[in-house]
Scaffold this motif. Structure first.
Motif, PDB file in Angstrom:
ATOM      1  N   UNK A 393       0.831  -1.207   0.000  1.00 25.67           N
ATOM      2  CA  UNK A 393       0.000   0.000   0.000  1.00 25.67           C
ATOM      3  C   UNK A 393       0.868   1.259   0.000  1.00 25.67           C
ATOM      4  N   UNK A 394       1.923   1.270   0.821  1.00 24.42           N
ATOM      5  CA  UNK A 394       2.807   2.443   0.848  1.00 24.42           C
ATOM      6  C   UNK A 394       3.485   2.654  -0.504  1.00 24.42           C
ATOM      7  N   UNK A 395       3.944   1.550  -1.117  1.00 24.27           N
ATOM      8  CA  UNK A 395       4.639   1.670  -2.405  1.00 24.27           C
ATOM      9  C   UNK A 395       3.700   2.196  -3.487  1.00 24.27           C
ATOM     10  N   UNK A 396       2.473   1.695  -3.534  1.00 26.41           N
ATOM     11  CA  UNK A 396       1.541   2.142  -4.562  1.00 26.41           C
ATOM     12  C   UNK A 396       1.110   3.585  -4.346  1.00 26.41           C
ATOM     13  N   UNK A 397       0.948   3.993  -3.100  1.00 33.02           N
ATOM     14  CA  UNK A 397       0.601   5.388  -2.832  1.00 33.02           C
ATOM     15  C   UNK A 397       1.737   6.327  -3.211  1.00 33.02           C
ATOM     16  N   UNK A 398       2.994   5.816  -3.194  1.00 33.41           N
ATOM     17  CA  UNK A 398       4.127   6.652  -3.595  1.00 33.41           C
ATOM     18  C   UNK A 398       4.272   6.740  -5.106  1.00 33.41           C
ATOM     19  N   UNK A 399       3.527   5.906  -5.868  1.00 35.10           N
ATOM     20  CA  UNK A 399       3.620   5.918  -7.329  1.00 35.10           C
ATOM     21  C   UNK A 399       2.227   6.108  -7.944  1.00 35.10           C
ATOM     22  N   UNK A 400       1.558   7.254  -7.720  1.00 33.43           N
ATOM     23  CA  UNK A 400       0.204   7.454  -8.274  1.00 33.43           C
ATOM     24  C   UNK A 400       0.199   7.582  -9.790  1.00 33.43           C
ATOM     25  N   UNK A 401       1.346   7.910 -10.386  1.00 35.24           N
ATOM     26  CA  UNK A 401       1.416   8.103 -11.837  1.00 35.24           C
ATOM     27  C   UNK A 401       2.248   7.024 -12.520  1.00 35.24           C
ATOM     28  N   UNK A 402       2.373   5.883 -11.892  1.00 31.11           N
ATOM     29  CA  UNK A 402       3.073   4.765 -12.505  1.00 31.11           C
ATOM     30  C   UNK A 402       4.490   4.619 -11.994  1.00 31.11           C
TER      31      UNK A 402
END
Length: 499
Positions: A393-402
């Motif tokens: 979850x933390x990793x995906x929230x840090x990459x909102x634009x891919x």
């Protein structure tokens, strides 16, 4: 927008009851006080031991040299008495004062003079001699290697008086020359120090001092030995003191670190207990209202117009977020079991990947995995799932634009397994990186700040470790190290990636 909370583990201020003022807490720095006090004590003890040791070495060496000199003088005196065939009961001390040559009943003046000359010639040629004097009973110098002193009476000399009264075989002392003392007119100045020896010559009964031989020596070999002893003693003292200091410093430093760590864990445990009681009450009070709000919003969404449906969808999303906060808070504060199980780490990563597949696709993130077909670690299924969910979850929230999310499993030495999870997101500052594992610290707007703290707590509970490295605009890498568990076939390495 970054949200930071004050570190609850080591508060820097305290509020006085009834005063309403925050005052700084005075922390006791064990390492600093030990460094200062132990350095003073060890320096004092080492200096005292060095001083006492050097004084003992010098005094013992001087006394040994003086005893040898006195034995040599006494032996020469007895040899001259036998060589001159003096009457029985006659001692050389009776013959050293030439003013008394005519008063001897059994010894002629010529025999007394020849005996005296032979003895004094031996005294004058003693090695390392600076000056030699012979005192009569009235403290008059009756012979000296410095002719200018012959006939002078020394009236105020404490060392000479003590030597006459003590009746010791030899009295020795070491010091530097004093210009004010008349009897110390050396033929050459001593380079370092000199030894002053008082050697008494007694009567035949050994009770009365008839004459006193004073010899000033500068034994070069003895002085070199003393200097080498100085160097050896002080070098050993300094080295021993340094070893003791740094050894104790290392022990106290380790103890201070352990105390600090234990204090942090104790404060954190107390915080978890207090917040656990509070959060349990709050969570039970919020669950029903949140469920009613979500149900009402879902019913209203079915009959509302498109603009209202969008607002109601936002309400449902926020309610779901609040519900997720409540669940995370309860999980983070719930006591975990201390009995690990054999869990397949690779399978857990696959399950977490499937759970986040929709969000991964929506954010345009590419997921890659490198590792074996299966890898068993010591953990618990639910706890490991909680760890992976938080990290994904933390990793995906840090990459909102891919971006790219990479998971790599490798086997380390000593039956340890490492999982590295890296992303190419926005990263963190150095200050955020230092604080990231503190409870309730977060960099996300509206975040709760228990995710990574929970990860760290679970990993440590099962004997593992967690570390994080991050750079702004480059991404974050989280490394989890597990204890290996014998739960099945570890599989074989394969270089391929899953995406």
């Amino acid at each position: 927008m970054q949200q930071t909370l004050e570190d609850p583990v080591f508060p820097k201020t305290a509020r006085l009851p009834g005063a309403g003022l925050a005052v700084p807490l005075q922390e006791f720095n064990l390492l600093r006080w030990f460094s200062v006090i132990s350095l003073l004590i060890i320096t004092t003890v080492a200096g005292s031991l060095g001083y006492v040791s050097t004084r003992f070495v010098v005094r013992d060496s001087v006394e040994r040299d003086a005893m040898l000199t006195a034995q040599f003088i006494q032996a020469m005196a007895q040899a001259e008495v036998r060589h001159s065939l003096l009457p029985p009961g006659t001692t050389l001390g009776e013959l050293l004062d030439p003013r008394l040559d005519l008063q001897h009943l059994q010894v002629t003046p010529a025999l007394a003079a020849s005996t005296r000359v032979e003895f004094l010639d031996h005294v004058a040629h003693l090695p390392d001699t600076l000056l030699a004097n012979v005192y009569a009973r009235d403290r008059t110098i009756v012979w000296s290697t410095n002719d200018a002193l012959v006939g002078k009476r020394i009236g105020e000399d404490g060392d000479l008086e003590r030597a006459f009264r003590s009746r010791k075989a030899v009295s020795a002392s070491y010091h530097k020359a004093e210009d004010g003392r008349e009897e110390q007119r050396f033929e050459r100045d001593p380079q370092y120090l000199f030894i002053e020896n008082y050697i008494p010559l007694f009567d035949s009964q050994g009770e009365q001092v008839l004459a006193m031989v004073e010899i000033y020596k500068e034994p070069q070999d003895l002085i070199r030995r003393i200097q080498r002893g100085y160097v050896l003693i002080w070098a050993s003292t300094l080295l021993g003191g340094a070893l003791i200091y740094f050894g104790l410093f290392w022990i106290v430093r380790r103890a201070a670190q352990m105390l600090q760590h234990q204090q942090a864990r104790l404060v954190a445990s107390e915080t978890y207990v207090a917040l656990g009681e509070m959060s349990s009450a709050v969570a039970h009070s919020l669950r029903n209202p949140l469920a009613n709000i979500r149900s009402s919003a879902e019913l209203a969404e079915q009959i509302a117009n498109p603009q209202a449906q969008k607002n109601l969808h936002d309400v449902i999303s926020q309610v779901d977020r609040m519900s997720r906060w409540v669940r995370e808070l309860l999980v983070s504060l719930r006591p975990t079991s201390e009995h690990p199980e054999a869990v397949d780490l690779v399978a857990a990563i696959e399950d977490t990947h499937l759970a986040f597949a929709h969000q991964i696709q929506r954010n345009g993130v590419r997921f890659c995995f490198e590792g074996p077909q299966a890898q068993w670690v010591a953990s618990q299924p639910l706890q490991l799932t909680q760890i992976l969910n938080s990290l994904f979850a933390n990793a995906l929230e840090a990459m909102p634009k891919g971006g790219e999310l990479r998971a790599q499993v490798s086997v380390l030495e000593g039956l340890r397994v490492q999982l590295s999870l890296s992303d190419t997101g926005k990263g963190m500052t150095q200050q955020q990186e230092r604080m990231v594992f503190k409870p309730f610290f977060t960099t996300k707007q509206g975040g709760l700040g228990v995710g990574l703290a929970l990860v760290k707590r679970i990993m440590e509970r099962f004997g593992g470790t967690v570390s994080l490295t991050s750079r702004e605009e480059e991404g974050t890498r989280v490394s989890l190290t597990f204890n290996s568990a014998a739960g099945g076939d570890h599989g074989a390495e394969h270089p391929g990636s899953r995406g």
